[in-house]
Design a protein around this motif. Structure first.
Motif, mmCIF file in Angstrom:
data_model
loop_
_atom_site.group_PDB
_atom_site.id
_atom_site.type_symbol
_atom_site.label_atom_id
_atom_site.label_comp_id
_atom_site.label_asym_id
_atom_site.label_seq_id
_atom_site.Cartn_x
_atom_site.Cartn_y
_atom_site.Cartn_z
ATOM 1 N N VAL A 4 0.909 -1.076 -0.046
ATOM 2 C CA VAL A 4 0.216 0.010 0.099
ATOM 3 C C VAL A 4 1.063 1.149 -0.084
ATOM 4 C CG1 VAL A 4 -1.740 1.257 0.997
ATOM 5 C CG2 VAL A 4 -1.840 -1.383 1.163
ATOM 6 N N CYS A 5 0.830 2.033 -1.147
ATOM 7 C CA CYS A 5 1.583 3.273 -1.164
ATOM 8 C C CYS A 5 0.797 4.427 -0.973
ATOM 9 C CB CYS A 5 2.277 3.143 -2.646
ATOM 10 S SG CYS A 5 3.087 1.656 -2.807
ATOM 11 N N GLU A 6 1.598 5.497 -0.510
ATOM 12 C CA GLU A 6 1.011 7.010 -0.265
ATOM 13 C C GLU A 6 2.188 7.846 -0.652
ATOM 14 O OE1 GLU A 6 1.230 7.436 4.107
ATOM 15 O OE2 GLU A 6 -0.664 6.662 4.044
ATOM 16 N N PRO A 7 1.605 8.747 -1.623
ATOM 17 C CA PRO A 7 2.682 9.853 -2.021
ATOM 18 C C PRO A 7 3.020 10.615 -0.736
ATOM 19 C CG PRO A 7 0.302 10.449 -2.725
ATOM 20 C CD PRO A 7 0.360 9.295 -1.826
ATOM 21 N N THR A 8 4.475 10.814 -0.989
ATOM 22 C CA THR A 8 5.101 11.607 0.361
ATOM 23 C C THR A 8 5.600 12.809 -0.541
ATOM 24 O OG1 THR A 8 7.394 10.568 -0.352
ATOM 25 C CG2 THR A 8 6.031 9.572 1.511
ATOM 26 N N ARG A 9 6.219 12.940 -1.872
ATOM 27 C CA ARG A 9 6.252 14.231 -2.387
ATOM 28 C C ARG A 9 5.643 14.140 -3.801
ATOM 29 N NH1 ARG A 9 12.072 13.985 -0.467
ATOM 30 N NH2 ARG A 9 11.877 14.908 1.621
ATOM 31 N N ARG A 10 6.114 15.078 -4.578
ATOM 32 C CA ARG A 10 5.251 15.039 -5.808
ATOM 33 C C ARG A 10 5.720 13.871 -6.588
ATOM 34 N NH1 ARG A 10 5.015 20.280 -9.942
ATOM 35 N NH2 ARG A 10 3.468 19.352 -11.261
ATOM 36 N N TYR A 11 6.929 13.446 -6.535
ATOM 37 C CA TYR A 11 7.266 12.365 -7.453
ATOM 38 C C TYR A 11 7.797 11.158 -6.636
ATOM 39 C CZ TYR A 11 6.958 15.540 -11.301
ATOM 40 O OH TYR A 11 6.367 16.420 -11.950
ATOM 41 N N SER A 12 7.452 11.005 -5.470
ATOM 42 C CA SER A 12 7.971 10.007 -4.482
ATOM 43 C C SER A 12 6.630 9.265 -3.717
ATOM 44 C CB SER A 12 9.138 10.080 -3.679
ATOM 45 O OG SER A 12 8.655 11.402 -2.818
ATOM 46 N N LYS A 13 7.049 8.110 -3.250
ATOM 47 C CA LYS A 13 5.938 7.835 -2.534
ATOM 48 C C LYS A 13 6.588 6.555 -1.540
ATOM 49 C CE LYS A 13 5.502 3.916 -5.799
ATOM 50 N NZ LYS A 13 4.517 3.213 -6.770
ATOM 51 N N LYS A 14 6.035 6.168 -0.542
ATOM 52 C CA LYS A 14 6.408 5.327 0.633
ATOM 53 C C LYS A 14 5.297 4.314 0.334
ATOM 54 C CE LYS A 14 6.669 5.112 5.496
ATOM 55 N NZ LYS A 14 6.179 5.822 7.039
ATOM 56 N N CYS A 15 5.839 3.204 0.289
ATOM 57 C CA CYS A 15 5.204 2.011 0.161
ATOM 58 C C CYS A 15 5.539 1.045 1.606
ATOM 59 C CB CYS A 15 5.453 1.163 -1.092
ATOM 60 S SG CYS A 15 5.034 2.091 -2.501
ATOM 61 N N VAL A 16 4.359 0.444 1.911
ATOM 62 C CA VAL A 16 4.535 -0.605 3.028
ATOM 63 C C VAL A 16 3.894 -1.776 2.607
ATOM 64 C CG1 VAL A 16 5.150 1.080 4.910
ATOM 65 C CG2 VAL A 16 2.868 0.267 4.716
ATOM 66 N N ILE A 17 4.174 -3.271 3.094
ATOM 67 C CA ILE A 17 3.443 -4.307 3.015
ATOM 68 C C ILE A 17 2.354 -4.349 4.050
ATOM 69 C CG2 ILE A 17 3.387 -6.705 3.121
ATOM 70 C CD1 ILE A 17 6.256 -6.720 2.143
ATOM 71 N N ALA A 18 0.972 -4.396 3.559
ATOM 72 C CA ALA A 18 -0.076 -4.358 4.165
ATOM 73 C C ALA A 18 -0.656 -5.512 4.610
ATOM 74 C CB ALA A 18 -1.345 -3.399 3.556
#
Length: 154
Positions: A4-18
């Motif tokens: 499951v990923c969420e945007p952290t900045r305009r062109y980046s994201k933080k993903c974690v296994i849900a």
């Protein structure tokens, strides 16, 4: 698929296994799995088998929000107009067949299964029904067969 990923900045994201919590118990269903950490990952689907006279509705899938999708077993009507008998007390719907082979084939075609007399209550309910209908219990079989090994009934 498990992230499951969420945007952290305009062109980046933080993903974690849900993961989802432990799988839910489903009324009138048997879980056909052993719970493992892997089975609770997002996207995992859990197999359940509904009890006799119940049919599955939905599927149990671990969703990205960390919840399980809805799965339940709904009651089926007993087709008494097709020579089935309903024993309300046991919620048991059954049909007598003339041979093991015919019964097995009918069950496969109709999505049913051969009866398993796995409790004293179920055994007595079937026997009482046979006697009540003035039939000789000695002419019935319950599906034991020595087809694979002579004189070894399974």
């Amino acid at each position: 698929m498990n992230e499951v990923c969420e945007p952290t900045r305009r062109y980046s994201k933080k993903c974690v296994i849900a993961y989802c919590p432990s799988p839910p118990n489903v009324t009138h269903a048997k879980a056909d799995f052993v719970i493992t950490h892997e089975m609770t990952k997002v996207g995992s689907s859990l197999p359940y088998t509904c009890a006799v006279n119940f049919h599955p509705v939905g599927s149990s899938i671990c969703l990205p929000d960390g919840m399980w999708s809805e799965f339940r077993c709904e009651s089926e009507e007993c087709p008494v107009n097709d020579a089935y008998t309903l024993l309300d007390k046991q919620n048991l719907c059954f049909k007598v067949s003339t041979s093991f082979e015919k019964a097995r084939d009918h069950c496969r075609q109709s999505g049913g299964r051969l009866i398993i007399l796995d409790s004293e209550e179920k055994n007595n309910a079937i026997l009482d029904n046979i006697i009540t209908n003035e039939k000789d219990p000695s002419v019935y079989t319950i599906g034991l067969t020595d087809e694979q090994t002579e004189n070894v009934f399974v």
